[in-house]
Design a protein around this motif. Structure first.
Motif, PDB file in Angstrom:
ATOM      1  N   UNK A  69       0.861  -1.176   0.000  1.00  0.00           N
ATOM      2  CA  UNK A  69       0.000   0.000   0.000  1.00  0.00           C
ATOM      3  C   UNK A  69       0.900   1.229   0.000  1.00  0.00           C
ATOM      4  N   UNK A  70       0.591   2.179  -0.873  1.00  0.00           N
ATOM      5  CA  UNK A  70       1.403   3.382  -0.968  1.00  0.00           C
ATOM      6  C   UNK A  70       0.546   4.630  -0.782  1.00  0.00           C
ATOM      7  N   UNK A  71       1.150   5.605  -0.133  1.00  0.00           N
ATOM      8  CA  UNK A  71       0.510   6.914   0.016  1.00  0.00           C
ATOM      9  C   UNK A  71       1.516   7.963  -0.410  1.00  0.00           C
ATOM     10  N   UNK A  72       1.082   8.875  -1.276  1.00  0.00           N
ATOM     11  CA  UNK A  72       1.974   9.916  -1.792  1.00  0.00           C
ATOM     12  C   UNK A  72       1.429  11.272  -1.365  1.00  0.00           C
ATOM     13  N   UNK A  73       2.325  12.104  -0.847  1.00  0.00           N
ATOM     14  CA  UNK A  73       1.926  13.442  -0.418  1.00  0.00           C
ATOM     15  C   UNK A  73       3.042  14.436  -0.732  1.00  0.00           C
ATOM     16  N   UNK A 125       6.690  12.847  -1.005  1.00  0.00           N
ATOM     17  CA  UNK A 125       6.867  11.895   0.087  1.00  0.00           C
ATOM     18  C   UNK A 125       6.035  10.651  -0.200  1.00  0.00           C
ATOM     19  N   UNK A 126       6.704   9.502  -0.227  1.00  0.00           N
ATOM     20  CA  UNK A 126       6.013   8.246  -0.490  1.00  0.00           C
ATOM     21  C   UNK A 126       6.152   7.342   0.729  1.00  0.00           C
ATOM     22  N   UNK A 163       5.970  -6.561   6.329  1.00  0.00           N
ATOM     23  CA  UNK A 163       7.396  -6.837   6.555  1.00  0.00           C
ATOM     24  C   UNK A 163       8.282  -5.617   6.318  1.00  0.00           C
ATOM     25  N   UNK A 164       7.727  -4.554   5.790  1.00  0.00           N
ATOM     26  CA  UNK A 164       8.533  -3.354   5.515  1.00  0.00           C
ATOM     27  C   UNK A 164       7.642  -2.123   5.550  1.00  0.00           C
ATOM     28  N   UNK A 165       8.114  -1.094   6.253  1.00  0.00           N
ATOM     29  CA  UNK A 165       7.461   0.212   6.179  1.00  0.00           C
ATOM     30  C   UNK A 165       8.538   1.224   5.834  1.00  0.00           C
ATOM     31  N   UNK A 166       8.385   1.879   4.698  1.00  0.00           N
ATOM     32  CA  UNK A 166       9.416   2.792   4.204  1.00  0.00           C
ATOM     33  C   UNK A 166       8.823   4.149   3.881  1.00  0.00           C
ATOM     34  N   UNK A 167       9.532   5.179   4.317  1.00  0.00           N
ATOM     35  CA  UNK A 167       9.199   6.548   3.931  1.00  0.00           C
ATOM     36  C   UNK A 167      10.337   7.070   3.070  1.00  0.00           C
ATOM     37  N   UNK A 168      10.009   7.488   1.860  1.00  0.00           N
ATOM     38  CA  UNK A 168      11.011   8.003   0.932  1.00  0.00           C
ATOM     39  C   UNK A 168      10.607   9.405   0.508  1.00  0.00           C
ATOM     40  N   UNK A 169      11.553  10.329   0.607  1.00  0.00           N
ATOM     41  CA  UNK A 169      11.315  11.706   0.182  1.00  0.00           C
ATOM     42  C   UNK A 169      12.160  11.978  -1.060  1.00  0.00           C
ATOM     43  N   UNK A 170      11.473  12.310  -2.150  1.00  0.00           N
ATOM     44  CA  UNK A 170      12.123  12.516  -3.435  1.00  0.00           C
ATOM     45  C   UNK A 170      12.235  14.007  -3.752  1.00  0.00           C
ATOM     46  N   UNK A 171      13.358  14.390  -4.346  1.00  0.00           N
ATOM     47  CA  UNK A 171      13.484  15.729  -4.900  1.00  0.00           C
ATOM     48  C   UNK A 171      12.560  15.849  -6.100  1.00  0.00           C
ATOM     49  N   UNK A 172      11.613  16.784  -6.054  1.00  0.00           N
ATOM     50  CA  UNK A 172      10.629  16.901  -7.138  1.00  0.00           C
ATOM     51  C   UNK A 172      11.259  17.383  -8.434  1.00  0.00           C
ATOM     52  N   UNK A 173      12.466  17.982  -8.356  1.00  0.00           N
ATOM     53  CA  UNK A 173      13.157  18.420  -9.567  1.00  0.00           C
ATOM     54  C   UNK A 173      13.777  17.248 -10.320  1.00  0.00           C
ATOM     55  N   UNK A 174      13.993  16.134  -9.604  1.00  0.00           N
ATOM     56  CA  UNK A 174      14.738  15.019 -10.188  1.00  0.00           C
ATOM     57  C   UNK A 174      13.914  13.747 -10.313  1.00  0.00           C
ATOM     58  N   UNK A 175      12.687  13.797  -9.847  1.00  0.00           N
ATOM     59  CA  UNK A 175      11.872  12.575  -9.829  1.00  0.00           C
ATOM     60  C   UNK A 175      10.441  12.908 -10.189  1.00  0.00           C
ATOM     61  N   UNK A 176       9.837  12.061 -11.017  1.00  0.00           N
ATOM     62  CA  UNK A 176       8.419  12.199 -11.334  1.00  0.00           C
ATOM     63  C   UNK A 176       7.811  10.825 -11.520  1.00  0.00           C
TER      64      UNK A 176
END
Length: 243
Positions: free
Chosen positions: A184-188, A210-211, A223-236
């Motif tokens: 399950x993913x949540x993006x904000x 933020x994913x 088995x895994x909970x991950x928070x990843x913050x992406x640079x919006x200039x480099x990721x889409x």
């Protein structure tokens, strides 16, 4: 009936052109910062109308894959990581599929009895340790994201003995007959702290993606909970929708 078939054909054409261009960028046929071919050249290459070419290019500009530069033309935007929401993949898997070289810098690895929220998400008893891993993620040596992952102790023990700068977590799990079934993913949207901005080479307060991902394993256990913050200039994100 005849009047309805024309728009469907037009849509399929510019999507086909757009997808082929993305593939050429991934295969390095279109280089970062390079000017794209002229409209006439693209019309000849794809055997489509000028309108179809302009539709495809316009979408790629909106998605951040191409960039219009005033007085120059349209270029391939450099260092853009295009992620997909169509399949459960790790960062390294996604990067390799895009023709990019993934790497990581380990920021933190620790067994901790803290993080009650993350423990509750993972359904871990409050008196039990969980493994916490923080990494700075790179694609082609460019910092793309800051990742913090949480793992139940039993799974964490499989990871902590490996080189976490180089290892692919999901491959380690599969070597131990642990397979991810779904997530399950949540993006904000969030703003970068000064610390995060310094790591990613962006401005403090800049917008980030933020994913949050909760992944489930063999017996449908988290088995895994991950928070990843992406640079919006480099990721889409690139999402294909069908109706």
């Amino acid at each position: 009936m005849g009047s309805r078939s024309k728009p469907v054909k037009s849509i399929s054409l510019y999507i086909r052109v757009k997808d082929t261009i993305i593939k050429q960028i991934q295969e390095k046929k279109w280089k970062p910062n390079a000017m794209i071919p002229t409209e006439n050249e693209l019309m000849k290459e794809f055997d489509v109308s000028r309108t179809t070419i302009r539709q495809a290019i316009s979408i790629l500009v909106q998605e951040g894959i191409l960039e219009r530069q005033q007085g120059k033309g349209t270029i391939v935007k450099p260092q853009l990581f295009v992620g997909s929401l169509s399949k459960l993949k790790g960062f390294a898997e996604e990067a390799r599929e895009k023709g990019m070289f993934p790497s990581s810098k380990l920021l933190l690895v620790t067994m901790s009895r803290d993080f009650p929220y993350e423990k509750s998400i993972l359904q871990v008893p409050m008196d039990e340790e969980i493994l916490v891993i923080e990494r700075l993620r790179f694609a082609n040596q460019t910092p793309i994201a800051i990742e913090r992952s949480f793992w139940p102790k039993k799974i964490g023990e499989l990871l902590v003995c490996r080189d976490l700068n180089q290892s692919t977590f999901y491959e380690i799990l599969e070597e131990n007959n642990i397979f991810l079934k779904h997530a399950k993913e949540k993006i904000s949207a969030v703003n970068a702290t000064l610390f995060e901005a310094d790591l990613l080479g962006i401005r403090g307060g800049q917008a980030m993606l933020k994913m949050e991902r909760l992944s489930f394993g063999n017996e449908d256990q988290p088995i895994e909970f991950t928070t990843t913050k992406f640079s919006s200039e480099k990721y889409t994100y690139h999402i294909d929708l069908m109706r």
